[in-house]
Write a protein that holds these residues in place. Structure first.
Motif, PDB file in Angstrom:
ATOM      1  N   MET A  76      -3.411  -2.737  -9.157  1.00 17.28           N
ATOM      2  CA  MET A  76      -4.483  -1.758  -9.375  1.00 17.28           C
ATOM      3  C   MET A  76      -3.973  -0.688 -10.280  1.00 17.28           C
ATOM      4  O   MET A  76      -2.881  -0.084  -9.856  1.00 17.28           O
ATOM      5  N   ASN A  77      -4.599  -0.254 -11.112  1.00 15.64           N
ATOM      6  CA  ASN A  77      -4.357   0.694 -12.324  1.00 15.64           C
ATOM      7  C   ASN A  77      -5.319   1.772 -12.349  1.00 15.64           C
ATOM      8  O   ASN A  77      -6.385   1.684 -11.758  1.00 15.64           O
ATOM      9  N   ALA A  78      -5.036   2.908 -13.000  1.00 14.38           N
ATOM     10  CA  ALA A  78      -6.201   3.914 -13.060  1.00 14.38           C
ATOM     11  C   ALA A  78      -6.906   4.165 -11.563  1.00 14.38           C
ATOM     12  O   ALA A  78      -7.906   4.197 -11.709  1.00 14.38           O
ATOM     13  N   LEU A  79      -5.976   4.378 -10.585  1.00 14.39           N
ATOM     14  CA  LEU A  79      -6.555   4.572  -9.234  1.00 14.39           C
ATOM     15  C   LEU A  79      -7.442   5.783  -9.231  1.00 14.39           C
ATOM     16  O   LEU A  79      -6.832   6.837 -10.044  1.00 14.39           O
ATOM     17  N   LYS A  80      -8.504   5.907  -8.408  1.00 13.75           N
ATOM     18  CA  LYS A  80      -9.339   6.906  -8.122  1.00 13.75           C
ATOM     19  C   LYS A  80      -9.360   7.284  -6.728  1.00 13.75           C
ATOM     20  O   LYS A  80      -9.086   6.500  -5.873  1.00 13.75           O
ATOM     21  N   PRO A  81      -9.602   8.502  -6.444  1.00 14.66           N
ATOM     22  CA  PRO A  81      -9.737   8.844  -4.818  1.00 14.66           C
ATOM     23  C   PRO A  81     -10.965   8.062  -4.133  1.00 14.66           C
ATOM     24  O   PRO A  81     -10.627   7.670  -2.900  1.00 14.66           O
TER      25      PRO A  81
ATOM     26  N   ASP B 238     -11.043   4.851  -4.267  1.00 14.64           N
ATOM     27  CA  ASP B 238     -10.377   3.596  -4.138  1.00 14.64           C
ATOM     28  C   ASP B 238      -9.474   3.695  -2.768  1.00 14.64           C
ATOM     29  O   ASP B 238      -8.893   2.641  -2.133  1.00 14.64           O
ATOM     30  N   THR B 239      -9.514   4.806  -1.879  1.00 15.22           N
ATOM     31  CA  THR B 239      -8.709   5.071  -0.777  1.00 15.22           C
ATOM     32  C   THR B 239      -9.460   4.162   0.251  1.00 15.22           C
ATOM     33  O   THR B 239     -10.747   4.022   0.442  1.00 15.22           O
TER      34      THR B 239
ATOM     35  N   ALA C 171     -13.348   1.186   3.715  1.00 10.06           N
ATOM     36  CA  ALA C 171     -12.958   2.816   3.736  1.00 10.06           C
ATOM     37  C   ALA C 171     -13.858   3.213   4.806  1.00 10.06           C
ATOM     38  O   ALA C 171     -15.000   2.739   5.131  1.00 10.06           O
ATOM     39  N   PRO C 172     -13.570   4.329   5.547  1.00  5.48           N
ATOM     40  CA  PRO C 172     -14.464   5.045   6.592  1.00  5.48           C
ATOM     41  C   PRO C 172     -16.001   5.194   5.842  1.00  5.48           C
ATOM     42  O   PRO C 172     -15.986   5.887   5.137  1.00  5.48           O
ATOM     43  N   GLY C 173     -16.661   4.977   6.922  1.00  3.00           N
ATOM     44  CA  GLY C 173     -17.882   5.055   6.488  1.00  3.00           C
ATOM     45  C   GLY C 173     -18.571   4.143   5.576  1.00  3.00           C
ATOM     46  O   GLY C 173     -19.920   4.469   5.374  1.00  3.00           O
TER      47      GLY C 173
ATOM     48  N   GLY D 220       0.785  -1.181  -0.073  1.00  7.05           N
ATOM     49  CA  GLY D 220       0.048  -0.077   0.199  1.00  7.05           C
ATOM     50  C   GLY D 220       0.824   1.386  -0.185  1.00  7.05           C
ATOM     51  O   GLY D 220       2.142   1.283   0.213  1.00  7.05           O
ATOM     52  N   GLY D 221       0.231   2.445  -0.160  1.00  5.36           N
ATOM     53  CA  GLY D 221       1.016   3.702  -0.119  1.00  5.36           C
ATOM     54  C   GLY D 221       0.191   4.758  -0.702  1.00  5.36           C
ATOM     55  O   GLY D 221      -1.304   4.618  -0.905  1.00  5.36           O
ATOM     56  N   LEU D 222       0.679   5.870  -0.979  1.00  2.78           N
ATOM     57  CA  LEU D 222      -0.129   7.019  -1.311  1.00  2.78           C
ATOM     58  C   LEU D 222       0.285   7.315  -2.840  1.00  2.78           C
ATOM     59  O   LEU D 222       1.573   7.080  -3.222  1.00  2.78           O
ATOM     60  N   VAL D 223      -0.482   7.394  -3.591  1.00  3.77           N
ATOM     61  CA  VAL D 223      -0.418   7.682  -5.135  1.00  3.77           C
ATOM     62  C   VAL D 223      -1.449   8.540  -5.520  1.00  3.77           C
ATOM     63  O   VAL D 223      -2.245   8.934  -5.054  1.00  3.77           O
ATOM     64  N   HIS D 224      -1.103   9.217  -6.643  1.00  5.01           N
ATOM     65  CA  HIS D 224      -1.917  10.220  -7.338  1.00  5.01           C
ATOM     66  C   HIS D 224      -3.136   9.649  -8.214  1.00  5.01           C
ATOM     67  O   HIS D 224      -2.890   8.409  -8.640  1.00  5.01           O
ATOM     68  N   VAL D 225      -3.963  10.133  -8.475  1.00  2.00           N
ATOM     69  CA  VAL D 225      -4.987   9.868  -9.295  1.00  2.00           C
ATOM     70  C   VAL D 225      -4.457   9.521 -10.559  1.00  2.00           C
ATOM     71  O   VAL D 225      -3.580   9.936 -11.137  1.00  2.00           O
TER      72      VAL D 225
END
Length: 114
Positions: free
Chosen positions: A81-86, A88-89, A39-41, A8-13
């Motif tokens: 996982m490709n083309a990640l979207k917010p 997907d967090t 995901a939260p909620g 896991g990690g931090l990635v841009h859209v």
């Protein structure tokens, strides 16, 4: 039974990540395995799964962007996982199930920034 998740990690859209789940050969090749996310909620969601015979299944919102696979030589389950979207967090968990048993790895955080 141990399931050790990583990647896991931090990635841009639009970016990519590959999650890995190290386990035993017995679990990898004879159990159903999959990746869930939390995901939260939101309720926990099954993102992708792979059967002992190799058949794969994906939830609609990741189809075409995600690939689940096994590396039998390294006793590791992957989730590309490709083309990640917010959206997907989430914390992603690998799981194995079968024969009345169910095992979970620790989660790995995926954060997609916009």
């Amino acid at each position: 039974v141990q399931l050790q998740a990583s990647g896991g990690g931090l990635v841009h859209v639009g970016g990519s990540l590959r999650l890995s789940c190290a386990t035993s050969r017995r679990i990898l090749t004879t159990f159903y395995m999959g990746w869930y996310r939390l995901a939260p909620g939101k309720p926990r969601e099954l993102v992708a799964s792979i059967a002992p015979g190799g058949g794969t299944s994906y939830v609609d919102f990741v189809k075409g962007r995600v690939t689940i696979s096994r590396d039998n030589a390294k006793n590791t389950l992957h989730l590309q996982m490709n083309a990640l979207k917010p959206e997907d967090t989430a914390v992603y968990y690998c799981s194995a199930w079968g024969y009345g048993e169910n095992y979970w790895g620790q989660g790995t955080q995926v954060t997609v920034s916009s």
